[in-house]
Scaffold this motif. Sequence first.
Motif, mmCIF file in Angstrom:
data_model
loop_
_atom_site.group_PDB
_atom_site.id
_atom_site.type_symbol
_atom_site.label_atom_id
_atom_site.label_comp_id
_atom_site.label_asym_id
_atom_site.label_seq_id
_atom_site.Cartn_x
_atom_site.Cartn_y
_atom_site.Cartn_z
ATOM 1 N N ASP A 185 0.828 -1.211 0.000
ATOM 2 C CA ASP A 185 0.000 0.000 0.000
ATOM 3 C C ASP A 185 0.861 1.259 0.000
ATOM 4 O OD1 ASP A 185 -2.239 -1.582 0.039
ATOM 5 O OD2 ASP A 185 -2.635 -1.328 2.183
ATOM 6 N N THR A 186 1.955 1.215 0.768
ATOM 7 C CA THR A 186 2.851 2.374 0.826
ATOM 8 C C THR A 186 3.493 2.629 -0.530
ATOM 9 O OG1 THR A 186 3.305 1.951 3.160
ATOM 10 C CG2 THR A 186 4.839 3.386 2.001
ATOM 11 N N VAL A 187 3.925 1.570 -1.190
ATOM 12 C CA VAL A 187 4.475 1.725 -2.538
ATOM 13 C C VAL A 187 3.427 2.331 -3.464
ATOM 14 C CG1 VAL A 187 5.297 0.470 -4.579
ATOM 15 C CG2 VAL A 187 6.158 -0.140 -2.307
ATOM 16 N N GLY A 188 2.185 1.882 -3.324
ATOM 17 C CA GLY A 188 1.124 2.356 -4.205
ATOM 18 C C GLY A 188 0.771 3.813 -4.016
ATOM 19 N N ARG A 189 0.970 4.349 -2.809
ATOM 20 C CA ARG A 189 0.554 5.732 -2.557
ATOM 21 C C ARG A 189 1.709 6.730 -2.608
ATOM 22 N NH1 ARG A 189 0.229 4.100 3.166
ATOM 23 N NH2 ARG A 189 -1.932 3.481 2.826
ATOM 24 N N ALA B 240 11.682 8.767 -4.555
ATOM 25 C CA ALA B 240 12.555 8.130 -3.580
ATOM 26 C C ALA B 240 11.769 7.402 -2.500
ATOM 27 C CB ALA B 240 13.476 9.180 -2.947
ATOM 28 N N ASP B 241 10.626 7.966 -2.075
ATOM 29 C CA ASP B 241 9.809 7.317 -1.051
ATOM 30 C C ASP B 241 9.308 5.963 -1.542
ATOM 31 O OD1 ASP B 241 10.134 9.323 0.776
ATOM 32 O OD2 ASP B 241 8.198 10.285 0.406
ATOM 33 N N ARG B 242 8.853 5.922 -2.782
ATOM 34 C CA ARG B 242 8.373 4.655 -3.337
ATOM 35 C C ARG B 242 9.499 3.623 -3.385
ATOM 36 N NH1 ARG B 242 5.035 3.205 -8.847
ATOM 37 N NH2 ARG B 242 3.322 3.725 -7.474
ATOM 38 N N ASP B 243 10.677 4.059 -3.813
ATOM 39 C CA ASP B 243 11.790 3.130 -3.917
ATOM 40 C C ASP B 243 12.214 2.628 -2.541
ATOM 41 O OD1 ASP B 243 13.417 1.823 -5.866
ATOM 42 O OD2 ASP B 243 15.134 2.943 -5.094
ATOM 43 N N THR C 253 3.055 -10.499 -6.486
ATOM 44 C CA THR C 253 2.024 -10.217 -7.480
ATOM 45 C C THR C 253 1.353 -8.886 -7.188
ATOM 46 O OG1 THR C 253 1.642 -12.584 -7.820
ATOM 47 C CG2 THR C 253 -0.097 -11.072 -8.531
ATOM 48 N N ALA C 254 1.023 -8.639 -5.911
ATOM 49 C CA ALA C 254 0.400 -7.378 -5.515
ATOM 50 C C ALA C 254 1.328 -6.203 -5.781
ATOM 51 C CB ALA C 254 -0.001 -7.438 -4.049
ATOM 52 N N LEU C 255 2.622 -6.392 -5.507
ATOM 53 C CA LEU C 255 3.590 -5.333 -5.750
ATOM 54 C C LEU C 255 3.663 -4.998 -7.234
ATOM 55 C CD1 LEU C 255 5.861 -3.468 -4.768
ATOM 56 C CD2 LEU C 255 7.445 -5.404 -5.002
ATOM 57 N N ALA C 256 3.672 -6.014 -8.072
ATOM 58 C CA ALA C 256 3.722 -5.786 -9.514
ATOM 59 C C ALA C 256 2.514 -4.992 -9.981
ATOM 60 C CB ALA C 256 3.796 -7.119 -10.255
ATOM 61 N N ARG C 257 1.360 -5.258 -9.384
ATOM 62 C CA ARG C 257 0.143 -4.524 -9.787
ATOM 63 C C ARG C 257 0.265 -3.038 -9.488
ATOM 64 N NH1 ARG C 257 -2.890 -9.160 -7.888
ATOM 65 N NH2 ARG C 257 -3.214 -8.103 -5.883
ATOM 66 N N VAL C 258 0.814 -2.681 -8.323
ATOM 67 C CA VAL C 258 0.902 -1.251 -7.978
ATOM 68 C C VAL C 258 2.059 -0.568 -8.701
ATOM 69 C CG1 VAL C 258 -0.207 -1.590 -5.745
ATOM 70 C CG2 VAL C 258 2.291 -1.629 -5.886
ATOM 71 N N LEU C 259 3.071 -1.336 -9.089
ATOM 72 C CA LEU C 259 4.200 -0.735 -9.796
ATOM 73 C C LEU C 259 3.919 -0.523 -11.273
ATOM 74 C CD1 LEU C 259 7.264 -2.628 -8.250
ATOM 75 C CD2 LEU C 259 6.707 -0.203 -7.995
ATOM 76 N N PHE C 260 3.154 -1.445 -11.835
ATOM 77 C CA PHE C 260 2.943 -1.403 -13.276
ATOM 78 C C PHE C 260 1.465 -1.279 -13.609
ATOM 79 C CE2 PHE C 260 6.644 -4.147 -12.334
ATOM 80 C CZ PHE C 260 7.638 -3.329 -12.842
#
Length: 329
Positions: free
Chosen positions: A286-290, A294-297, A322-329
Amino acid sequence: MQPRNTHLNSAALRGAVDLAAVKAAGEAAQKAEQARAERARQAEAGEPAAGAGYPLVIDVSEETFEEEVVQRSTEVPVVVDFWAEWCGPCKQLSPILERLAEEYAGRIVLAKIDVDANQLIAQQFGIQGIPAVMAVVAGQLVPLFQGAENEANVRKILDQLIAVAEQRFGIVGGSGAGAEAGDPAAAAPRRPLDPALEAAHEALDRGDLGGAIQAYQNVLADQPGNAEAQLGLAQAQLLRRVEAFDPQAVRAAAATEPKNVQAQLDAADLDLVGGHVEDAFGRLVDTVGRTAGADRDTARLRLLELFEVIGSEDPRVTAARTALARVLF
């Protein structure tokens, strides 16, 4: 070799789980070493294993926890099922655990703890929701999973647990009610470890986190691809981060400041050491998605570190990737 990816030193989990309240980890580890020596002596003499015939599924209370869980964990991995009568998912999961405990024929023992009747133990383990399943091996906490899981996933997790117990601690079950005395598998020797890697493990076991981190880094300097050293380093670094945390303050900051990346990283670390693996992964996804830049990385890299602590083959890691890939791409 299966990674020793779920072994967390209980002495370093202050504020999350305090197994020292019932048994010092060092004392349990000493008993584990004595038990290994006794099993080796019995195997060499052709004697039946000690302790044969103990039940494979037991109900545990606060009064019996030390004997039934901590002390027994020096001989066999003890899987701890936190449940309650009113919990619907518990009624789905518990029969699976009980059936597998019988099927594994002494390679694990299943300890069932009613959280309503044993609230102190539930608090010590940081149980926030049930069903929750953890394990204790040689007095050390091994977070497994929270929530109902299907039988295939539970079997895979238990296989990993047994591999860690055998390879790291030399604890080989099989002396329980369903085991046969003289089983060659039960007498299988530990695979020799690299001395430098063993020194790193020993530093981690005694709570010398700085020494463990340096020792793992030394191994990786000579063997950059050593997966076990990579996992040990990730584990030691995680424990180093959480040992100074005030859990209440960390969780309060994470709840009131959802955009504070550091607060979410700290809370995810606490989630993981408390056994709430999906919560830790979900928080960071969720944090990556929002976030961006630099914060995302930063959040993404921390999530990858926590994947290493649990192990790439764990189904929860697969789902989180899989969830991470969805929010990244």
